[in-house]
Write a protein that holds these residues in place. Sequence first.
Motif, PDB file in Angstrom:
ATOM      1  N   GLN A 115       0.852  -1.192   0.000  1.00  0.00           N
ATOM      2  CA  GLN A 115       0.000   0.000   0.000  1.00  0.00           C
ATOM      3  C   GLN A 115       0.885   1.239   0.000  1.00  0.00           C
ATOM      4  OE1 GLN A 115      -2.170   1.713   3.556  1.00  0.00           O
ATOM      5  NE2 GLN A 115      -3.959   0.975   2.415  1.00  0.00           N
ATOM      6  N   LEU A 116       0.489   2.229  -0.802  1.00  0.00           N
ATOM      7  CA  LEU A 116       1.145   3.541  -0.795  1.00  0.00           C
ATOM      8  C   LEU A 116       0.431   4.407   0.231  1.00  0.00           C
ATOM      9  CD1 LEU A 116       1.333   3.973  -4.674  1.00  0.00           C
ATOM     10  CD2 LEU A 116       3.178   3.197  -3.152  1.00  0.00           C
ATOM     11  N   ALA A 117       1.177   4.905   1.222  1.00  0.00           N
ATOM     12  CA  ALA A 117       0.553   5.611   2.348  1.00  0.00           C
ATOM     13  C   ALA A 117      -0.243   6.832   1.888  1.00  0.00           C
ATOM     14  CB  ALA A 117       1.620   6.020   3.361  1.00  0.00           C
ATOM     15  N   VAL A 118       0.367   7.658   1.048  1.00  0.00           N
ATOM     16  CA  VAL A 118      -0.285   8.850   0.496  1.00  0.00           C
ATOM     17  C   VAL A 118       0.123   8.964  -0.966  1.00  0.00           C
ATOM     18  CG1 VAL A 118      -0.611  11.353   0.654  1.00  0.00           C
ATOM     19  CG2 VAL A 118      -0.122  10.034   2.734  1.00  0.00           C
ATOM     20  N   VAL A 119      -0.850   9.211  -1.832  1.00  0.00           N
ATOM     21  CA  VAL A 119      -0.562   9.426  -3.249  1.00  0.00           C
ATOM     22  C   VAL A 119      -1.136  10.773  -3.660  1.00  0.00           C
ATOM     23  CG1 VAL A 119      -0.882   8.612  -5.609  1.00  0.00           C
ATOM     24  CG2 VAL A 119      -0.575   6.960  -3.757  1.00  0.00           C
ATOM     25  N   ASN A 120      -0.257  11.641  -4.151  1.00  0.00           N
ATOM     26  CA  ASN A 120      -0.696  12.939  -4.648  1.00  0.00           C
ATOM     27  C   ASN A 120      -1.116  12.825  -6.104  1.00  0.00           C
ATOM     28  OD1 ASN A 120      -0.304  14.791  -2.415  1.00  0.00           O
ATOM     29  ND2 ASN A 120       1.877  14.373  -2.650  1.00  0.00           N
TER      30      ASN A 120
END
Length: 297
Positions: A115-120
């Motif tokens: 999982q990517l914690a935060v994606v902009n």
Amino acid sequence: MTALTATFADRTVSRVGYGALQLERLHDRRSEAVALLRRAVELGVDHVDTAEFYGFGFANDVIRETLRPEDGVLVVTKVGADPNPGGRLPLRPAQRPEQLRASVEDNLRSLGVDQLAVVNLRRLDSGPGLRPEGDQVVDLDDQLAAMIALRDEGKIGAIGLSSVTLDGLRRALPAGIACVQNAYSVVSRADEDMLRLCLAEGIPWVPYFPLGGAFPGLPKATDEPAVHAVAESLGVTPTQVGLAWLLHHAPNVLLIPGTADAAHLEDNVAAGKISFDAATLAKLDAIESRSSEISIG
């Protein structure tokens, strides 16, 4: 003295992080890139900003090799552009929903995580840089639907926005926005209203080009006489003054300055401990803000 930590994606992080774009300058000196990132962790950096298109995957590869779970580093990545080796610019727009999904999968693979914690979501609506054309002109709602689906599937933990307009941010708020990354510095403050909206909503403001001057013709914080005067009076560098001003300007600002040099890295982190008195802050606040709207593409 400003607060040294802030909340980001339900985590408490240092307000000075690290932007991994400059790691590509060490492409042929991989061991130095690894050592630099380890040094950042040793200095207390626990928030790293990256993208698959940084160094055509090199930055993500170094992060995967260097960072360990026990380091507790929040890795934030972005989608909306793809690498473009050999092009006039090293990246090209990738705005369509299926491209956003493919970019998420690429980042998952290169970072070696589930999982990517935060994606902009990098829009192309504002700031210096690319503008969308043709099939790359995509409605924000369609992009957000793709990002929300990826979040629901557990592939990403939280959604951020980059290079977005004030209207776009307002439209996106119901989706739950973890951060906003726009071009912003003491010499380019066109997005002040957006920063204030983020502050009111409890959303971290993570400025890129925090010293301005990313492209020819753009103003640079380090060219300002007031910045130099403050630096001299405090015994610090103009770069540190530009970074410290951002931290003093609003409590929701998080920094991600990039460098390929260990000494500069230490200076950047140390900027988080610089204090300004009211007169000094007023002197910096009085610097004229100029536009950062330069389109390239």
